[in-house]
Design an enzyme around this catalytic site. Structure first.
Site, short mmCIF file in Angstrom:
data_model
loop_
_atom_site.label_atom_id
_atom_site.label_comp_id
_atom_site.label_asym_id
_atom_site.label_seq_id
_atom_site.Cartn_x
_atom_site.Cartn_y
_atom_site.Cartn_z
N SER A 182 9.01 -2.44 -1.44
CA SER A 182 8.76 -3.84 -1.71
C SER A 182 9.79 -4.40 -2.69
O SER A 182 10.25 -3.69 -3.59
CB SER A 182 7.36 -4.03 -2.30
N TYR A 211 1.23 -2.76 -8.52
CA TYR A 211 1.71 -2.60 -7.15
C TYR A 211 3.21 -2.31 -7.12
O TYR A 211 3.67 -1.36 -6.49
CB TYR A 211 1.41 -3.86 -6.33
N LYS A 234 5.21 1.24 -5.92
CA LYS A 234 6.25 1.28 -4.89
C LYS A 234 7.52 1.94 -5.43
O LYS A 234 8.18 2.70 -4.72
CB LYS A 234 6.54 -0.12 -4.36
#
Length: 320
Positions: free
Chosen positions: A117, A141, A145
């Protein structure tokens, strides 16, 4: 040659599965259906329902099939929600990836394409992000990643795992009316749901340091993203040189306000968006260069903004 696609029943994953099929590459889908849909997978598609947290299941799947590699898309993909649920995010994105890599190593599978991402960059200090831009994630998040990329890097050093990570941000549109984004947190589904229910779509934050005060992002069509996964897998299979990281970026930013204007234009439904406070974990601007991916993965933006909106709107109305 068969590839395992984790998260293949989700919005992005199902597009990847179909892109692999169009390229003549067989796949097996592994998905726990926590956010994916069984209806997104055809009846003749090999499908295993289960979680990457289930190690015995992983070992069974790797023993039943002879995989050329893995495309790892499964994960908890909500930056804003991850701030509220850090433990859950780390479990789904880091523990699960560790389990997957360990199972692949035990089975002798040594190729992986990782769905990463642009959230790994946080708020960049440059107008155009490249693969060399410093990574400073601002949400659990984004952190998970980046850790996933580190796991691949370290496993590559230790075992010879061939790998690449594809970084992208807002994936929109649809290649087929029966595949739509059903996320309760992504911009397009939220806007379309509001319009369908007679409500006014909402903008989260208009006080960002951007030209119109709203977040600026890369918006990329899901079909283009899916094709890049196929090209990466083919490059790994062909033992061609491959970079550890590629940005799948447009090179041009589109603001949330511009998206709202586009939705009103394409759907023929004029509206004045409701303004709400910022969401935690949302950087002001992320726009990435896709030059490296264009060189190696035939990456390019094949769809206009109106085409992205139009195809997403059609899929949202299909009730798939």
């Amino acid at each position: 040659m068969t590839w395992l696609i984790t998260g293949g029943a989700g919005y992005i994953g199902a597009h990847v599965v179909r892109a692999f099929a169009a390229a003549g590459i067989a796949t097996v889908v592994l998905d726990d259906l926590s956010s994916g849909h069984r209806s997104f997978i055809s009846d003749d598609q090999d499908f295993v329902e289960g979680t990457l947290l289930d190690v015995p299941l992983l070992d069974r799947v790797f023993s039943e099939y002879r995989f050329a590699g893995v495309v790892h898309i499964a994960g908890y993909k909500y930056a804003g929600e991850s701030v509220k649920k850090p433990i859950h995010t780390y479990e789904q994105n880091v523990t699960a990836t560790t389990n997957l890599l360990a199972a692949a190593e035990r089975a002798g599978v040594a190729r992986i394409v990782f769905s990463s991402s642009a959230a790994v960059y946080g708020t960049p200090d440059t107008d155009l992000v490249t693969e060399a831009t410093a990574t400073r994630p601002e949400s659990p998040y984004g952190e998970t990643k980046l850790i996933g990329e580190w796991l691949l890097r370290d496993q590559g050093r230790a075992t010879g795992l061939r790998h690449t990570s594809l970084r992208y941000f807002n994936v929109v549109g649809s290649a087929s009316p029966d595949l739509r984004d059903t996320s309760p947190h992504n911009l397009f589904p939220l806007v379309f749901a509001a319009l369908a229910e007679g409500r006014v779509p909402r903008i989260n934050g208009t006080d960002y340091p951007t030209p119109d005060g709203t977040c600026v992002r890369d918006y990329v069509h899901v079909a283009d993203i899916a094709e890049a996964h196929v090209r990466a897998a083919e490059r790994l299979t062909g033992d061609e040189d491959i970079e550890p990281v590629y940005n799948l970026g447009s090179g041009d930013g589109v603001s949330v306000r511009q998206i709202m204007d586009g939705v009103a234009r394409v759907t023929g439904t004029p509206f004045d968006p409701e303004i709400s406070p910022r969401r935690p974990g949302d950087p002001a601007r992320i726009v990435a260069s896709g030059e490296l991916a264009a060189r190696d993965l035939d990456w390019r933006m094949r769809h206009s903004l109106d085409e992205m909106i139009g195809s997403a709107w059609e899929a949202s109305r299909s009730g798939a």
